[in-house]
Design a protein around this motif. Structure first.
Motif, PDB file in Angstrom:
ATOM      1  N   THR A 237       0.894  -1.112  -0.163  1.00  0.00           N
ATOM      2  CA  THR A 237      -0.187  -0.108  -0.239  1.00  0.00           C
ATOM      3  C   THR A 237       0.917   1.415   0.012  1.00  0.00           C
ATOM      4  O   THR A 237       0.486   2.230  -0.389  1.00  0.00           O
ATOM      5  CB  THR A 237      -0.972  -0.129   1.222  1.00  0.00           C
ATOM      6  OG1 THR A 237      -0.289  -0.319   2.333  1.00  0.00           O
ATOM      7  CG2 THR A 237      -1.936  -1.145   1.113  1.00  0.00           C
ATOM      8  N   MET A 294      -8.051  -2.613   0.978  1.00  0.00           N
ATOM      9  CA  MET A 294      -8.399  -4.089   1.110  1.00  0.00           C
ATOM     10  C   MET A 294      -7.385  -4.868   1.584  1.00  0.00           C
ATOM     11  O   MET A 294      -6.145  -4.928   0.863  1.00  0.00           O
ATOM     12  CB  MET A 294      -8.883  -4.743  -0.436  1.00  0.00           C
ATOM     13  CG  MET A 294      -9.131  -6.166  -0.390  1.00  0.00           C
ATOM     14  SD  MET A 294      -9.574  -6.850  -2.178  1.00  0.00           S
ATOM     15  CE  MET A 294      -7.780  -6.830  -2.576  1.00  0.00           C
ATOM     16  N   THR A 296      -5.500  -8.599   2.342  1.00  0.00           N
ATOM     17  CA  THR A 296      -5.525  -9.945   1.662  1.00  0.00           C
ATOM     18  C   THR A 296      -4.290 -10.878   2.042  1.00  0.00           C
ATOM     19  O   THR A 296      -3.167 -10.091   2.200  1.00  0.00           O
ATOM     20  CB  THR A 296      -6.148 -10.208   0.267  1.00  0.00           C
ATOM     21  OG1 THR A 296      -6.289 -11.318  -0.086  1.00  0.00           O
ATOM     22  CG2 THR A 296      -4.954  -9.579  -0.781  1.00  0.00           C
ATOM     23  N   HIS A 302      -6.539 -12.864  -6.037  1.00  0.00           N
ATOM     24  CA  HIS A 302      -6.813 -11.640  -5.880  1.00  0.00           C
ATOM     25  C   HIS A 302      -8.289 -11.473  -6.022  1.00  0.00           C
ATOM     26  O   HIS A 302      -8.662 -11.764  -7.317  1.00  0.00           O
ATOM     27  CB  HIS A 302      -5.866 -10.818  -6.857  1.00  0.00           C
ATOM     28  CG  HIS A 302      -6.064  -9.346  -6.306  1.00  0.00           C
ATOM     29  ND1 HIS A 302      -7.072  -8.421  -6.820  1.00  0.00           N
ATOM     30  CD2 HIS A 302      -5.163  -8.746  -5.838  1.00  0.00           C
ATOM     31  CE1 HIS A 302      -6.747  -7.212  -6.240  1.00  0.00           C
ATOM     32  NE2 HIS A 302      -5.565  -7.289  -5.492  1.00  0.00           N
ATOM     33  N   VAL A 305     -11.608  -6.433  -7.854  1.00  0.00           N
ATOM     34  CA  VAL A 305     -11.422  -5.037  -7.409  1.00  0.00           C
ATOM     35  C   VAL A 305     -12.457  -4.168  -7.919  1.00  0.00           C
ATOM     36  O   VAL A 305     -13.176  -3.393  -7.379  1.00  0.00           O
ATOM     37  CB  VAL A 305     -10.122  -4.458  -7.455  1.00  0.00           C
ATOM     38  CG1 VAL A 305     -10.044  -3.204  -7.357  1.00  0.00           C
ATOM     39  CG2 VAL A 305      -9.008  -5.201  -6.981  1.00  0.00           C
ATOM     40  N   ILE A 325      -4.487  -1.505  -1.568  1.00  0.00           N
ATOM     41  CA  ILE A 325      -4.361  -3.086  -1.313  1.00  0.00           C
ATOM     42  C   ILE A 325      -3.169  -3.347  -0.303  1.00  0.00           C
ATOM     43  O   ILE A 325      -2.184  -2.972  -0.512  1.00  0.00           O
ATOM     44  CB  ILE A 325      -4.204  -4.022  -2.465  1.00  0.00           C
ATOM     45  CG1 ILE A 325      -5.347  -3.726  -3.324  1.00  0.00           C
ATOM     46  CG2 ILE A 325      -4.217  -5.558  -2.292  1.00  0.00           C
ATOM     47  CD1 ILE A 325      -5.218  -4.378  -4.865  1.00  0.00           C
ATOM     48  N   SER A 326      -3.422  -4.382   0.763  1.00  0.00           N
ATOM     49  CA  SER A 326      -2.276  -4.542   1.716  1.00  0.00           C
ATOM     50  C   SER A 326      -2.279  -6.150   1.679  1.00  0.00           C
ATOM     51  O   SER A 326      -3.270  -7.010   1.831  1.00  0.00           O
ATOM     52  CB  SER A 326      -2.813  -3.948   2.869  1.00  0.00           C
ATOM     53  OG  SER A 326      -1.731  -4.327   3.828  1.00  0.00           O
ATOM     54  N   ILE A 336     -11.013 -11.842   3.189  1.00  0.00           N
ATOM     55  CA  ILE A 336     -10.202 -10.425   2.951  1.00  0.00           C
ATOM     56  C   ILE A 336     -10.925  -9.678   4.067  1.00  0.00           C
ATOM     57  O   ILE A 336     -11.943  -9.872   4.818  1.00  0.00           O
ATOM     58  CB  ILE A 336     -10.791  -9.854   1.738  1.00  0.00           C
ATOM     59  CG1 ILE A 336     -12.329  -9.687   1.458  1.00  0.00           C
ATOM     60  CG2 ILE A 336     -10.009 -10.630   0.574  1.00  0.00           C
ATOM     61  CD1 ILE A 336     -12.577  -8.651   0.478  1.00  0.00           C
TER      62      ILE A 336
END
Length: 344
Positions: A237, A294, A296, A302, A305, A325-326, A336
């Motif tokens: 991120t 988000m 995950t 993935h 999105v 996204i992390s 998630i």
């Protein structure tokens, strides 16, 4: 003598893109150069987090391979990279570009051409793509100081007089003395534990959702710790609390918010549950701006999105959003977590 900045990618990023992209720094840069943000696992190694940081701070020029890629791409195709960023106010972006052109080193001829085109071009997204293309051609570096970055940030909302006077970040942003406050019990819960699916409610409902209100200035330090602990440690991120402060309009010097209030929402479950919860969030239409991340697992495929973003914007297209996204180890495979820091 007023400082003139190079017409570089870093200057373009801080004056314009940083403020209008719906994504975090790393996702934004990848979208600009590669035209995708959907699957981070595919391009984690394309541009490292450290390299992106050096690009946006002008510590190194954009590598030749990427410059050639951008410059050889027709504008009608490059505009698709800009479109991916979900810029919600292209008119504001164009005005910021005009102000940026007033502080960069550029020939009078090119400046006139670009300013004329800004007023003439009906396709604003295509024009933003053209400015991006022009900015990556610059190999002149000015290693940006913190004060210079603050000034470039101010171009987004700066008045013409501010730009004419070339007011520095230090002059406009003086940090006050830190004050001590007692944090509220409600926000303390945010730091208690990582999400878990070892509770019976999860199996019946598909997930869990938790709401917490933030009282400033009392909860300021706890909110900083929360962002750093839950989001900031990810390699992907590249978020800092400053990003949260900018989108939420939190004054870091006084630890207060200019107006409105802050709320934190955590959603944990499978992708379908999270999409459903985002679609039906209470008071979503009252959100002025929102940071959504988000979280995950590294081994989790993935999720979709675009469906998450569409769910958030359902009946709520005016909220300014910053999405990231992390990738973490603690998220169980197939699950998630969505974290939203919203300003109301």
């Amino acid at each position: 003598m007023k400082l003139q900045y190079p017409f570089s990618f870093a200057v373009f990023y801080h004056c314009v893109i940083k403020h209008c992209s719906s994504f975090t720094q790393q996702l934004t840069v990848h979208a600009l150069f590669y035209g995708q943000i959907i699957n981070p696992n595919e391009f984690l190694n394309k541009i490292s987090d450290a390299t992106i940081s050096e690009y946006v701070k002008a510590k190194r020029p954009v590598r030749a391979e990427l410059v050639n890629k951008v410059c050889s791409t027709p504008l009608n195709e490059l505009r698709e990279n800009i479109e991916i960023l979900y810029i919600q106010d292209t008119a504001h972006a164009i005005e910021a570009i005009k102000r940026m052109l007033g502080i960069v080193k550029i020939s009078d001829k090119l400046k006139r051409e670009l300013l004329d085109e800004a007023d003439r071009e009906e396709d604003r997204t295509r024009y933003i793509a053209k400015i991006f293309q022009e900015s990556v051609k610059c190999y002149e570096l000015l290693n940006l100081s913190k004060e210079q970055i603050i000034f470039l940030d101010s171009v987004w909302n700066g008045t013409d007089q501010d730009i004419e006077n070339n007011i520095t970040g230090r002059e406009k942003h003086q940090m006050g003395d830190a004050l001590e406050y007692e944090e509220s019990d409600e926000i303390k819960r945010l730091l208690e534990e990582e999400p878990t699916d070892e509770n019976t409610d999860l199996f019946f409902s598909g997930g869990t959702i938790k709401y917490s209100s933030v009282s400033l200035p009392e909860d300021f330090d706890t909110l900083v710790r929360y962002i750093n602990q839950k989001i900031g440690k990810s390699l992907y991120t590249n978020l800092t609390f400053e990003d949260v402060a900018i989108i939420s309009e939190i004054d870091i010097s006084t630890k207060t918010i200019k107006r409105g209030g802050i709320g934190v929402i955590e959603i944990y479950g499978r992708i379908d549950f999270c999409i459903r919860m985002l679609s039906d969030l209470p008071d979503k239409e009252k959100m002025c701006s929102c940071l959504m991340v988000m979280i995950t697992g590294y081994k989790t495929s993935h999720p979709k999105v675009e469906e998450l973003l569409s769910a958030f914007w359902k009946n709520n297209s005016r909220t300014k959003l910053k999405f990231g996204i992390s990738l973490v180890e603690y998220c169980k495979e197939g699950m998630i977590q969505i974290i939203l820091v919203a300003k109301y």
